[in-house]
Design a protein around this motif. Structure first.
Motif, PDB file in Angstrom:
ATOM      1  N   ASP A 199     -12.270   0.656   1.133  1.00 45.19           N
ATOM      2  CA  ASP A 199     -13.602   0.982   1.630  1.00 45.19           C
ATOM      3  C   ASP A 199     -14.443   1.729   0.595  1.00 45.19           C
ATOM      4  O   ASP A 199     -15.561   2.150   0.882  1.00 45.19           O
ATOM      5  N   GLY A 200     -13.892   1.886  -0.628  1.00 43.69           N
ATOM      6  CA  GLY A 200     -14.617   2.563  -1.698  1.00 43.69           C
ATOM      7  C   GLY A 200     -14.408   4.057  -1.766  1.00 43.69           C
ATOM      8  O   GLY A 200     -14.953   4.726  -2.656  1.00 43.69           O
TER       9      GLY A 200
ATOM     10  N   ARG B 104      -5.243   1.955   5.140  1.00 42.50           N
ATOM     11  CA  ARG B 104      -6.446   2.231   4.341  1.00 42.50           C
ATOM     12  C   ARG B 104      -6.642   1.244   3.196  1.00 42.50           C
ATOM     13  O   ARG B 104      -7.718   1.156   2.638  1.00 42.50           O
ATOM     14  N   GLY B 105      -5.615   0.515   2.840  1.00 44.20           N
ATOM     15  CA  GLY B 105      -5.758  -0.461   1.769  1.00 44.20           C
ATOM     16  C   GLY B 105      -5.852   0.191   0.407  1.00 44.20           C
ATOM     17  O   GLY B 105      -6.923   0.301  -0.182  1.00 44.20           O
ATOM     18  N   LEU B 106      -4.707   0.606  -0.134  1.00 48.74           N
ATOM     19  CA  LEU B 106      -4.667   1.254  -1.447  1.00 48.74           C
ATOM     20  C   LEU B 106      -5.001   0.243  -2.538  1.00 48.74           C
ATOM     21  O   LEU B 106      -4.367  -0.803  -2.639  1.00 48.74           O
ATOM     22  N   ARG B 107      -5.992   0.546  -3.349  1.00 48.14           N
ATOM     23  CA  ARG B 107      -6.442  -0.376  -4.388  1.00 48.14           C
ATOM     24  C   ARG B 107      -5.934   0.003  -5.782  1.00 48.14           C
ATOM     25  O   ARG B 107      -5.517  -0.847  -6.556  1.00 48.14           O
TER      26      ARG B 107
ATOM     27  N   ASN C  12       0.812  -1.226   0.000  1.00 45.91           N
ATOM     28  CA  ASN C  12       0.000   0.000   0.000  1.00 45.91           C
ATOM     29  C   ASN C  12       0.842   1.271   0.000  1.00 45.91           C
ATOM     30  O   ASN C  12       0.442   2.288   0.573  1.00 45.91           O
ATOM     31  N   LYS C  13       1.977   1.200  -0.677  1.00 42.13           N
ATOM     32  CA  LYS C  13       2.834   2.371  -0.796  1.00 42.13           C
ATOM     33  C   LYS C  13       2.824   2.867  -2.243  1.00 42.13           C
ATOM     34  O   LYS C  13       2.781   2.080  -3.193  1.00 42.13           O
TER      35      LYS C  13
END
Length: 271
Positions: free
Chosen positions: A240-241, A217-220, A194-195
């Motif tokens: 989380d959208g 935050r979970g980078l998508r 997530n970087k």
């Protein structure tokens, strides 16, 4: 992977257009998306993608087996997997396909393919090339990102990398590498931790200019947007959208050099 084989502007005016899909077994299919004038509520059992009441269907235009028989110089086995691909901007019948063998292969609808047909370091480890992208100002050059955290810069007329950046993510797998549309030496990288990294080769190639961490935050994914005035904006999406927009600092972009020759100027200093 699925990509459009036409630009956004072309798609907006076309009654039909093409997309291409690639599965892990190396089968690349070119599809024609056709508008249907008479929508049927019953749908269709033979037209792929035509839902009940739908006005668009997929027609298979071409099928390319990336592994065979177009690359006889590579020791390819049935278990070789393919991951990402891009269409050539100078030859629409040509595709560049990444594999889990540390290489990028050429695939074409035509029988003959110009050399080189394989792009890989001289001593290439068996690692996944999970992402590749062509420079937006000079289509001769493309970047790859691998599962062992290595970024490589290639020229289409040379099989070995011009530049290898092996200290990019401290060995963490690269999920996405993407050239900027605002500068020919600027590119972005996202890794599995997530970087997010911003590189500018005209400034330095030893380390990124910017590193942003989104651990919790979970980078998508991310995409670059170009406002009518000012520096580019990078929009991030999270698990989380939610979305978040970050402005790239003007100081991170050198606008004093013509973009067409900017990357060539960097390469002239390192080759």
């Amino acid at each position: 992977a699925v990509v459009s084989t036409q630009s956004t502007g072309e798609l907006q005016v076309a009654a039909s257009f093409q997309i291409a899909s690639l599965d892990e077994a190396g089968i690349l299919i070119v599809w024609v998306v056709i508008s249907v004038t008479d929508a049927s509520l019953s749908g269709s059992q033979i037209d792929l993608g035509l839902r009940p009441g739908g006005r668009g269907k997929l027609v298979k235009s071409a099928l390319i087996n990336v592994n065979f028989p177009q690359n006889p110089t590579v020791d390819l086995f049935p278990e070789v997997r393919t991951f990402s691909f891009r269409q050539s901007f100078t030859d629409t019948s040509l595709y560049f396909v990444s594999t889990d063998q540390g290489s990028v292969l050429k695939a074409s609808r035509n029988q003959s393919i110009a050399q080189p047909t394989v792009y890989a370091p001289e001593f290439s480890p068996a690692t996944i090339v999970g992402s590749l992208d062509f420079n937006k100002f000079n289509w001769k050059y493309f970047l790859t990102g691998t599962a062992d955290g290595v970024i490589s810069l290639y020229s289409v007329d040379r099989g070995e990398p011009l530049v290898i950046l092996d200290r990019s993510t401290r060995g963490r797998p690269i999920r996405t590498v993407k050239w900027s549309r605002s500068s020919s030496t600027l590119f972005y990288v996202m890794d599995s931790a997530n970087k997010f990294y911003l590189w500018d080769l005209s400034e330095r190639d030893s380390t990124p200019l910017v590193i942003e961490s989104f651990d919790s935050r979970g980078l998508r994914s991310f995409t670059e947007m170009l406002p009518s005035a000012g520096p580019p904006v990078v929009v991030f999406t999270f698990k989380d959208g939610s979305l978040e927009a970050h402005h790239v600092k003007k100081s991170a972009i050198r606008a004093d050099v013509d973009n067409v020759s900017k990357l060539e100027g960097y390469l002239a200093t390192v080759l």
